[in-house]
Design a protein around this motif. Structure first.
Motif: not given
Length: 169
Positions: A70-75
């Motif tokens: 979920n956090l990595s999807s914030l890029k």
């Protein structure tokens, strides 16, 4: 084993933070400590609303990959940190180098150690002077937070109870 924060409850929390006259804490430019973060929905919402930094603390290995995804999807957002530890471990609190404007606690509803954790948060002086602690519990829990912090508001949503606490002084 997780119990995600319902969208209605989460949105109500943010509305109260934004509009309450019972405390003076805002999300924008705040440092947030998200304890028992699960998939990170509260902290991620804080990031999307302009918080300065969010520290996620989670130790359940079944949910950590989802939190990280979920956090990595914030890029483009990099102002967060994940501590893969049990918050009841004494050393975890001592590793926190910052004071926080908002501390969000969403422990399992059956957790009986919350008073101990609040005592530790108070002793380590992790909450800023005008900071806010938000606790998500089952509506039937009869926790006593008044020894360490002042309960300034409580709301019930379905089976949930949200408590808003500030420092006693």
């Amino acid at each position: 084993k997780t119990r995600p924060l319902k969208d209605l409850t989460k949105e109500s929390i943010f509305n109260i933070i934004e509009h309450s006259n019972k405390f003076n804490t805002q999300i924008i430019n705040s440092r947030i400590l998200d304890l028992f973060s699960g998939v990170g929905s509260f902290g991620i919402e804080c990031l999307s609303r302009g918080s300065k930094k969010v520290v996620f603390v989670e130790n359940y290995s079944g949910v950590l990959p989802i939190l990280k995804k979920n956090l990595s999807s914030l890029k483009i957002v990099k102002n967060y940190e994940i501590l893969e530890n049990n918050i009841y471990n004494y050393k975890v609190l001592s590793k926190l180098n910052n004071k926080f404007d908002i501390i969000f606690l969403d422990p399992p509803f059956g957790d009986k150690n919350l008073a101990i954790l609040l005592f530790k948060l108070k002793n380590f002086k992790i909450l800023n002077k005008n900071g806010l602690i938000i606790i998500h519990r089952h509506k039937d829990n009869n926790d006593n937070f008044s020894k360490e912090f002042k309960v300034v508001d409580e709301k019930k949503y379905g089976i949930s109870k949200i408590s808003f606490l500030t420092n006693l002084n």
